[in-house]
Design a protein around this motif. Structure first.
Motif, PDB file in Angstrom:
ATOM      1  N   VAL A  20     -36.341  83.401 -14.243  1.00  9.42           N
ATOM      2  CA  VAL A  20     -35.118  83.801 -13.531  1.00  9.42           C
ATOM      3  C   VAL A  20     -34.626  82.670 -12.626  1.00  9.42           C
ATOM      4  N   SER A  21     -35.537  81.980 -11.956  1.00 10.64           N
ATOM      5  CA  SER A  21     -35.102  80.866 -11.110  1.00 10.64           C
ATOM      6  C   SER A  21     -34.505  79.741 -11.949  1.00 10.64           C
ATOM      7  N   LEU A  25     -30.713  78.246 -11.689  1.00 12.06           N
ATOM      8  CA  LEU A  25     -30.454  76.814 -11.567  1.00 12.06           C
ATOM      9  C   LEU A  25     -29.501  76.320 -12.648  1.00 12.06           C
ATOM     10  N   ILE A  26     -29.640  76.828 -13.865  1.00 11.52           N
ATOM     11  CA  ILE A  26     -28.718  76.431 -14.938  1.00 11.52           C
ATOM     12  C   ILE A  26     -27.296  76.848 -14.606  1.00 11.52           C
ATOM     13  N   LEU A  27     -27.135  78.018 -14.034  1.00 14.46           N
ATOM     14  CA  LEU A  27     -25.799  78.495 -13.697  1.00 14.46           C
ATOM     15  C   LEU A  27     -25.185  77.728 -12.525  1.00 14.46           C
ATOM     16  N   ASP A  40     -35.553  73.927 -21.581  1.00 11.27           N
ATOM     17  CA  ASP A  40     -36.922  73.888 -22.100  1.00 11.27           C
ATOM     18  C   ASP A  40     -37.834  74.788 -21.270  1.00 11.27           C
ATOM     19  N   LEU A  41     -37.665  74.789 -19.953  1.00  9.59           N
ATOM     20  CA  LEU A  41     -38.459  75.658 -19.096  1.00  9.59           C
ATOM     21  C   LEU A  41     -38.249  77.117 -19.474  1.00  9.59           C
ATOM     22  N   PHE A  43     -37.209  78.340 -22.399  1.00  7.42           N
ATOM     23  CA  PHE A  43     -37.783  78.602 -23.716  1.00  7.42           C
ATOM     24  C   PHE A  43     -39.293  78.763 -23.636  1.00  7.42           C
ATOM     25  N   TYR A  44     -39.954  77.831 -22.975  1.00  3.00           N
ATOM     26  CA  TYR A  44     -41.409  77.897 -22.903  1.00  3.00           C
ATOM     27  C   TYR A  44     -41.887  79.081 -22.085  1.00  3.00           C
ATOM     28  N   SER A  45     -41.164  79.459 -21.059  1.00  2.41           N
ATOM     29  CA  SER A  45     -41.585  80.628 -20.279  1.00  2.41           C
ATOM     30  C   SER A  45     -41.429  81.913 -21.095  1.00  2.41           C
ATOM     31  N   MET A  46     -40.395  82.005 -21.940  1.00  2.00           N
ATOM     32  CA  MET A  46     -40.267  83.187 -22.803  1.00  2.00           C
ATOM     33  C   MET A  46     -41.411  83.240 -23.812  1.00  2.00           C
ATOM     34  N   VAL A  47     -41.770  82.104 -24.379  1.00  2.00           N
ATOM     35  CA  VAL A  47     -42.880  82.075 -25.327  1.00  2.00           C
ATOM     36  C   VAL A  47     -44.191  82.425 -24.625  1.00  2.00           C
TER      37      VAL A  47
END
Length: 90
Positions: A20-21, A25-27, A40-41, A43-47
């Motif tokens: 979520v953070s 940050l992306i927004l 990438d952060l 994607f990897y956190s979802m995986v």
């Protein structure tokens, strides 16, 4: 719930906070390089959340998701991030 399941729930909560953070940050940022790294952060956190969840819940595709994430998450983002950082120059 066993202590191991409690530990996994806490780990999933921490990874969700990181996800979520990263979304916030992306927004908020306008820098393209930062957006590429934070994607990438996310994607990897979802995986990681999925693979942590599979430790206590039986699923038939957990191994396949890990392999696909390793291939798609290891090669493709590296190439795309290199193109983003170099602004398309070869």
């Amino acid at each position: 719930m066993t202590p191991f399941e409690w530990l996994l729930a806490v780990c999933i909560a921490v990874m969700t906070l990181a996800l979520v953070s990263g979304l916030v940050l992306i927004l908020r940022t306008r820098d393209v390089i930062t957006k590429a790294v934070i994607s990438d952060l996310i994607f990897y956190s979802m995986v990681c959340i999925f693979l942590t969840w599979t430790l206590t819940n039986a699923t038939s595709i957990g191994y396949e998701v890990a392999l696909l994430a390793a291939i798609a998450g290891g090669v493709l983002p590296t190439l795309s991030m290199a193109r983003i950082i170099s602004r398309g120059r070869r």
